[in-house]
Motif scaffolding. Structure first.
Motif, PDB file in Angstrom:
ATOM      1  N   ALA A  87       0.816  -1.210   0.000  1.00  0.00           N
ATOM      2  CA  ALA A  87       0.000   0.000   0.000  1.00  0.00           C
ATOM      3  C   ALA A  87       0.853   1.264   0.000  1.00  0.00           C
ATOM      4  O   ALA A  87       0.472   2.268  -0.614  1.00  0.00           O
ATOM      5  N   THR A  88       2.001   1.231   0.655  1.00  0.00           N
ATOM      6  CA  THR A  88       2.876   2.411   0.654  1.00  0.00           C
ATOM      7  C   THR A  88       3.346   2.724  -0.753  1.00  0.00           C
ATOM      8  O   THR A  88       3.309   3.878  -1.196  1.00  0.00           O
ATOM      9  N   ALA A  89       3.764   1.697  -1.477  1.00  0.00           N
ATOM     10  CA  ALA A  89       4.222   1.897  -2.851  1.00  0.00           C
ATOM     11  C   ALA A  89       3.082   2.391  -3.735  1.00  0.00           C
ATOM     12  O   ALA A  89       3.285   3.246  -4.602  1.00  0.00           O
ATOM     13  N   VAL A  90       1.901   1.868  -3.523  1.00  0.00           N
ATOM     14  CA  VAL A  90       0.742   2.305  -4.301  1.00  0.00           C
ATOM     15  C   VAL A  90       0.498   3.797  -4.088  1.00  0.00           C
ATOM     16  O   VAL A  90       0.291   4.558  -5.033  1.00  0.00           O
ATOM     17  N   ILE A  91       0.521   4.225  -2.828  1.00  0.00           N
ATOM     18  CA  ILE A  91       0.291   5.629  -2.506  1.00  0.00           C
ATOM     19  C   ILE A  91       1.362   6.503  -3.148  1.00  0.00           C
ATOM     20  O   ILE A  91       1.072   7.549  -3.746  1.00  0.00           O
ATOM     21  N   GLU A  92       2.615   6.075  -3.039  1.00  0.00           N
ATOM     22  CA  GLU A  92       3.720   6.890  -3.540  1.00  0.00           C
ATOM     23  C   GLU A  92       3.740   6.965  -5.066  1.00  0.00           C
ATOM     24  O   GLU A  92       4.055   8.006  -5.640  1.00  0.00           O
ATOM     25  N   ARG A  93       3.386   5.846  -5.727  1.00  0.00           N
ATOM     26  CA  ARG A  93       3.491   5.803  -7.187  1.00  0.00           C
ATOM     27  C   ARG A  93       2.212   6.256  -7.890  1.00  0.00           C
ATOM     28  O   ARG A  93       2.266   6.732  -9.026  1.00  0.00           O
ATOM     29  N   SER A  94       1.083   6.078  -7.229  1.00  0.00           N
ATOM     30  CA  SER A  94      -0.193   6.315  -7.904  1.00  0.00           C
ATOM     31  C   SER A  94      -1.092   7.270  -7.138  1.00  0.00           C
ATOM     32  O   SER A  94      -2.314   7.200  -7.236  1.00  0.00           O
ATOM     33  N   GLY A  95      -0.485   8.153  -6.364  1.00  0.00           N
ATOM     34  CA  GLY A  95      -1.273   9.055  -5.530  1.00  0.00           C
ATOM     35  C   GLY A  95      -2.262   9.897  -6.299  1.00  0.00           C
ATOM     36  O   GLY A  95      -3.371  10.171  -5.821  1.00  0.00           O
ATOM     37  N   ASP A  96      -1.901  10.287  -7.538  1.00  0.00           N
ATOM     38  CA  ASP A  96      -2.808  11.133  -8.307  1.00  0.00           C
ATOM     39  C   ASP A  96      -3.986  10.362  -8.874  1.00  0.00           C
ATOM     40  O   ASP A  96      -4.922  10.963  -9.413  1.00  0.00           O
TER      41      ASP A  96
END
Length: 272
Positions: free
Chosen positions: A199-208
């Motif tokens: 989930a951290t990677a998802v937030i960082e990579r796909s936050g927009d």
């Protein structure tokens, strides 16, 4: 995290009360925003049913921030109908009702559960139907300036979207096919963690691409603090990406619903 950012999912919280009593209960507990799964047993309820539902929210003085499209027999294991070839008409009719409710109440987001894989249909056929139906839903939502959300889900093996990447692939496919541009990821920390997604990677990579966030602790799907998820960490990550939307409380309270919110003050005290 500002407490006013939370929106209470009244299809899973305050279930000890009649559905129409829950908006007032959420207001009494200190919340100004609520969300619902599809609140009727059928995809097209009567005008009277719709009016009673809308008036319960209006009279409670809360805003409706999210509404699911009809998802079939949820207690029986269904998780959406939009990818089911034989149910496209049912979904299309529901979209019009849902958009009408949202227009009246100022709701800006719809959760479109994708639907389980079917033995009688090929995955490619279901994906084609899903694309058509999501384009239809996106265009209808666009009329009122709303967003359609796509959610990875845990606990249902036949549901094909289990990671954020799965959901984002659907979003990209629909945006290209539409062409539309108002689909976003519903980032449910409970489902992502249970499914082993980062989930951290998802937030960082796909936050927009994140249109809404929902939470429950894991294991157990109860309120934060009952499991092992570090919500302060994820909230900080979301803040770094500029996410300013609501956080949906979509958990099963371990006791009475009204007693399940102490974690909010504790988390804010920890500078979440």
């Amino acid at each position: 995290m500002d407490p006013s950012r939370y929106t209470v999912n009244l299809s899973i919280l305050f279930t000890e009360l009649d559905l129409l009593e829950r908006p007032a209960a959420a207001k009494a507990a200190g919340f100004d925003a609520v969300e619902f799964w599809w609140p009727f047993p059928e995809p097209v309820p009567s005008d009277h049913q719709v009016d009673r539902f809308a008036r319960a929210i209006e009279q409670a003085g809360v805003s409706l921030t999210g509404l699911n499209f009809f998802a079939g027999d949820m207690p029986g294991g269904e998780r959406g109908v939009l990818s089911h070839p034989a149910r496209s008409g049912e979904f299309a009719d529901n979209v019009e009702v849902a958009v009408g409710i949202a227009d009246r109440l100022g709701c800006g987001a719809f959760n479109a559960l994708y639907g389980n894989r079917l033995d009688e249909a090929k995955p490619a056929e279901q994906d084609e139907v899903a694309t058509e139906n999501l384009v239809r839903a996106a265009r209808a939502a666009e009329r009122i300036g709303a967003t359609v959300l796509i959610e990875p889900v845990s606990g249902t093996p036949a549901y094909p979207l289990k990671t954020a990447a799965d959901a984002l692939a659907v979003i990209d496919r629909v945006h290209r096919a539409g062409p539309v541009g108002n689909l976003r990821l519903l980032l449910d920390l409970y489902h992502l963690v249970v499914n082993g997604d980062d989930a951290t990677a998802v937030i960082e990579r796909s936050g927009d691409s994140i249109g809404h966030v929902q939470i429950a602790d894991a294991p157990g799907r109860n309120e934060p603090g009952t499991g092992e998820i570090d919500f302060a960490h994820y909230f900080r990550a979301l803040s770094r990406t500029g996410y300013r939307g609501h956080i949906g409380l979509e958990y099963k309270p371990s006791g009475a619903s009204a007693a399940s919110f102490d974690w909010i003050n504790e988390l804010n005290g920890g500078n979440a």
